[in-house]
Motif scaffolding. Structure first.
Motif, mmCIF file in Angstrom:
data_model
loop_
_atom_site.group_PDB
_atom_site.id
_atom_site.type_symbol
_atom_site.label_atom_id
_atom_site.label_comp_id
_atom_site.label_asym_id
_atom_site.label_seq_id
_atom_site.Cartn_x
_atom_site.Cartn_y
_atom_site.Cartn_z
ATOM 1 N N ARG A 174 48.820 7.803 14.580
ATOM 2 C CA ARG A 174 49.347 8.640 15.654
ATOM 3 C C ARG A 174 48.233 9.570 16.143
ATOM 4 N NH1 ARG A 174 55.197 10.898 16.527
ATOM 5 N NH2 ARG A 174 54.788 12.346 18.249
ATOM 6 N N GLY A 175 47.782 9.350 17.380
ATOM 7 C CA GLY A 175 46.617 10.069 17.879
ATOM 8 C C GLY A 175 46.901 11.087 18.965
ATOM 9 N N ASP A 176 48.135 11.609 19.037
ATOM 10 C CA ASP A 176 48.443 12.604 20.077
ATOM 11 C C ASP A 176 48.015 14.003 19.628
ATOM 12 O OD1 ASP A 176 50.399 12.503 18.109
ATOM 13 O OD2 ASP A 176 52.022 13.103 19.453
ATOM 14 N N PHE A 177 46.707 14.175 19.439
ATOM 15 C CA PHE A 177 46.159 15.435 18.945
ATOM 16 C C PHE A 177 45.929 16.412 20.094
ATOM 17 C CE2 PHE A 177 44.887 12.311 15.736
ATOM 18 C CZ PHE A 177 45.319 12.944 14.578
ATOM 19 N N GLU A 178 46.218 17.674 19.807
ATOM 20 C CA GLU A 178 45.927 18.758 20.733
ATOM 21 C C GLU A 178 45.388 19.944 19.938
ATOM 22 O OE1 GLU A 178 48.466 19.507 24.195
ATOM 23 O OE2 GLU A 178 49.873 18.060 23.349
ATOM 24 N N VAL A 179 44.655 20.815 20.624
ATOM 25 C CA VAL A 179 44.049 21.973 19.964
ATOM 26 C C VAL A 179 45.091 23.081 19.832
ATOM 27 C CG1 VAL A 179 42.193 23.680 20.059
ATOM 28 C CG2 VAL A 179 41.813 21.368 20.928
ATOM 29 N N ASP A 180 45.267 23.602 18.600
ATOM 30 C CA ASP A 180 46.201 24.712 18.400
ATOM 31 C C ASP A 180 45.481 26.042 18.596
ATOM 32 O OD1 ASP A 180 44.745 25.198 16.100
ATOM 33 O OD2 ASP A 180 46.403 24.862 14.715
ATOM 34 N N ARG A 181 46.182 27.142 18.383
ATOM 35 C CA ARG A 181 45.619 28.465 18.661
ATOM 36 C C ARG A 181 44.457 28.822 17.732
ATOM 37 N NH1 ARG A 181 47.597 32.486 15.179
ATOM 38 N NH2 ARG A 181 49.198 31.770 13.717
ATOM 39 N N ASN A 182 44.350 28.151 16.610
ATOM 40 C CA ASN A 182 43.258 28.411 15.671
ATOM 41 C C ASN A 182 42.066 27.476 15.870
ATOM 42 O OD1 ASN A 182 44.543 30.542 14.128
ATOM 43 N ND2 ASN A 182 45.905 28.957 13.296
ATOM 44 N N GLY A 183 42.171 26.567 16.851
ATOM 45 C CA GLY A 183 41.066 25.650 17.120
ATOM 46 C C GLY A 183 41.127 24.347 16.360
ATOM 47 N N TYR A 184 42.235 24.093 15.645
ATOM 48 C CA TYR A 184 42.385 22.837 14.916
ATOM 49 C C TYR A 184 43.051 21.789 15.805
ATOM 50 C CZ TYR A 184 41.429 25.624 10.729
ATOM 51 O OH TYR A 184 40.841 26.450 9.800
ATOM 52 N N LEU A 185 42.734 20.523 15.533
ATOM 53 C CA LEU A 185 43.372 19.417 16.251
ATOM 54 C C LEU A 185 44.554 18.923 15.437
ATOM 55 C CD1 LEU A 185 40.178 17.539 17.465
ATOM 56 C CD2 LEU A 185 41.945 18.486 18.930
ATOM 57 N N VAL A 186 45.756 19.090 15.978
ATOM 58 C CA VAL A 186 46.984 18.744 15.273
ATOM 59 C C VAL A 186 47.801 17.793 16.133
ATOM 60 C CG1 VAL A 186 48.113 20.827 16.171
ATOM 61 C CG2 VAL A 186 49.034 19.697 14.134
ATOM 62 N N ASN A 187 48.417 16.778 15.495
ATOM 63 C CA ASN A 187 49.197 15.813 16.273
ATOM 64 C C ASN A 187 50.664 16.211 16.359
ATOM 65 O OD1 ASN A 187 50.374 15.016 13.855
ATOM 66 N ND2 ASN A 187 49.408 13.003 13.802
ATOM 67 N N GLY A 188 51.465 15.365 16.984
ATOM 68 C CA GLY A 188 52.847 15.700 17.274
ATOM 69 C C GLY A 188 53.734 15.860 16.061
ATOM 70 N N THR A 189 53.303 15.395 14.898
ATOM 71 C CA THR A 189 54.091 15.574 13.679
ATOM 72 C C THR A 189 53.475 16.620 12.751
ATOM 73 O OG1 THR A 189 52.937 13.655 12.714
ATOM 74 C CG2 THR A 189 55.079 13.256 13.721
ATOM 75 N N GLY A 190 52.545 17.418 13.282
ATOM 76 C CA GLY A 190 52.007 18.546 12.527
ATOM 77 C C GLY A 190 50.940 18.206 11.517
ATOM 78 N N ASN A 191 50.224 17.111 11.724
ATOM 79 C CA ASN A 191 49.152 16.729 10.805
ATOM 80 C C ASN A 191 47.796 17.011 11.448
ATOM 81 O OD1 ASN A 191 50.666 15.346 8.512
ATOM 82 N ND2 ASN A 191 51.507 14.312 10.304
ATOM 83 N N TYR A 192 46.857 17.511 10.643
ATOM 84 C CA TYR A 192 45.590 18.029 11.138
ATOM 85 C C TYR A 192 44.472 17.005 10.965
ATOM 86 C CZ TYR A 192 47.866 22.568 11.497
ATOM 87 O OH TYR A 192 48.709 23.599 11.844
ATOM 88 N N LEU A 193 43.748 16.772 12.040
ATOM 89 C CA LEU A 193 42.720 15.736 12.082
ATOM 90 C C LEU A 193 41.499 16.126 11.245
ATOM 91 C CD1 LEU A 193 41.789 13.032 13.375
ATOM 92 C CD2 LEU A 193 40.846 14.401 15.250
ATOM 93 N N MET A 194 40.916 15.125 10.589
ATOM 94 C CA MET A 194 39.707 15.324 9.788
ATOM 95 C C MET A 194 38.529 14.568 10.394
ATOM 96 S SD MET A 194 41.242 15.048 5.925
ATOM 97 C CE MET A 194 39.744 15.726 5.204
#
Length: 447
Positions: free
Chosen positions: A115-135
């Motif tokens: 699942r690659g629907d990543f967006e940048v959160d307020r802390n600068g992390y890339l998180v997808n639609g199910t709340g998992n953080y990209l590495m």
């Protein structure tokens, strides 16, 4: 076994078909879920141990069969940080377990997803639609090289991009064989040349008019010092000799406010030479290394680079310098404006100073037996003993930016399987009904 065996076998069929229907139902429900991998159903016969010629066809068991290696369709996305994987592999992600000092705390174990629907959160992390953080890997924005081999949760830096002092000016142009200066007169040989009286290492402001009348414009370029301050360098050329080798002098405006005897134009070089064919012969390397001081601001040493073929002297009826390319490698500081994923998984940051630099590299994890990963909620897969250890590598050509992988469940195909499953379930109910009827006949015999 007899009638009772037929009934229990039919019940196993009912149970197995119910299991298949549950998988079909889940596939249909997730037919629009990004990165979803459908679950198919496999059936296996369960045969009792019987002597020869007394074997039974046996009952049936149902088992799940994952399709994690089956590619879903790739669709374009308007979000630059969305990405999709083509071929095998997974995004490595971590889950958030809490907060500390206003920053998320992550689990120690890596998980995997398509699942690659990543967006940048307020802390600068890339998180997808199910709340998992990209590495992935951090990248040096200056060199573009990956820094370190440790896989970490990617965080986009919010700090300004540091200014870069100019170190090179690439100068490609054609100087006219006969420069049409203000003093040039075809009937007066040598009138187009820069006279020795004006070919000075430092041209005073009082002599500027004569100097300008004997030279042609050489274009201008904005360079930057170490603090990112812009310095506009205006240049001029004067031809000093028509005898082989033909020679030119190059100058730049060093003090726009100079008056009287103060230096206004400074010579960069008086030994730029061309052969009869118009090819540059001096400087032999095609490079002049010099600092520039403009209106009191001094740059570091800058390579004024012509190359061996970038600066020429060919006949031109316009009689003026014809620029082909004049660029430099410095820039001022800039703030982050936009983030997108380039093909290959390189995360790029676009800054207000016009620079686009790499910020991170997305990693891809591949498994020897990907279909044996354990499924979890949210399109997450977990490593198992059967799946083998992940092989982590940079994205390469396997990642496409501004795209998403759709579910690999096809509704039409699932409906076809549902019809077959329904028919098989109904047939098993008929077996139970028939066995019940036969038992009733047995009971009636006793009566």
């Amino acid at each position: 076994m007899g009638i009772f065996g037929a009934m229990t076998t039919a019940i196993s069929g009912l149970t197995s078909q119910s299991f298949a229907l549950e998988n079909i139902s889940g596939n249909i429900a997730n037919s629009r879920t990004t990165g979803f991998k459908r679950v198919d159903t496999s059936f296996a016969d369960l045969v009792p141990d019987m002597p020869p010629r007394r074997e039974l066809s046996g009952s049936v068991g149902a088992f799940s069969r994952n399709t994690t290696t089956v590619q879903g369709d790739i669709a374009a996305s308007q979000i630059g940080t969305n990405m999709a994987i083509t071929g095998e592999g997974f995004f490595a992600v971590r889950q958030r377990t809490g907060d500390a000092g206003g920053q998320p705390v992550f689990s120690g174990a890596s998980l995997y997803t398509r699942r690659g629907d990543f967006e940048v959160d307020r802390n600068g992390y890339l998180v997808n639609g199910t709340g998992n953080y990209l590495m992935g890997y951090q990248v040096d924005p200056t060199t573009g090289a990956i820094t370190g081999s440790q896989l970490n949760v990617i965080r986009i830096p919010s700090s300004n991009l540091a200014a870069r002092a100019s170190t090179t000016i690439e100068y490609e142009a054609n100087l006219p064989k006969y420069p049409l200066t203000a003093n040039a007169n075809a009937s007066t040989p040598g009138s187009e040349l820069l006279t020795p009286a004006n070919d000075l290492a430092a041209v005073p402001a009082a002599q500027e008019t004569n100097f300008l009348n004997e030279t042609i414009a050489g274009q201008s370029v904005t360079v930057y010092d170490a603090a990112g301050s812009p310095i506009n360098v205006q240049m001029r050329w004067g031809k000093t000799s028509n005898a082989a080798p033909e020679t030119w002098s190059m100058f730049y405006l060093s003090d726009s406010n100079a008056v009287g005897p103060a230096t206004k134009w400074t010579r960069i070089s008086n030994t730029v030479q061309f052969n009869a064919a118009g090819q540059l012969t001096s400087p032999a390397t095609g490079v002049i290394n010099t600092p520039f001081t403009v209106d009191g601001v001094t740059t570091g040493a800058i390579n004024l680079t012509f190359g061996t073929t970038g600066l020429t002297q060919f006949a031109d009826p316009n009689g003026q310098l014809n620029p082909n390319r004049i660029t430099q490698d410095g820039y001022p500081t800039g703030t982050l404006q936009d983030i997108n994923v380039a093909d290959g998984g390189r995360i790029m940051g676009s800054y207000s100073n016009g620079q686009t630099v790499p910020l991170a590299q997305v990693a891809i994890a591949e498994f020897p037996a990907a279909n044996l990963l354990k499924r979890n909620d949210g399109g997450i897969f977990e490593q198992t003993l059967e799946s083998g250890q992940p092989l982590i590598n940079s994205g390469g050509d396997g990642i496409i930016g501004a795209s998403l992988e759709n579910s690999n469940a096809d509704i039409a195909d699932e409906f076809s399987k549902m019809i077959v499953t329904q028919q098989a379930y109904s047939a098993n109910t008929r077996v139970v009904t028939t066995a019940q009827s036969m038992l009733q006949d047995v009971i009636n015999i006793i009566r």
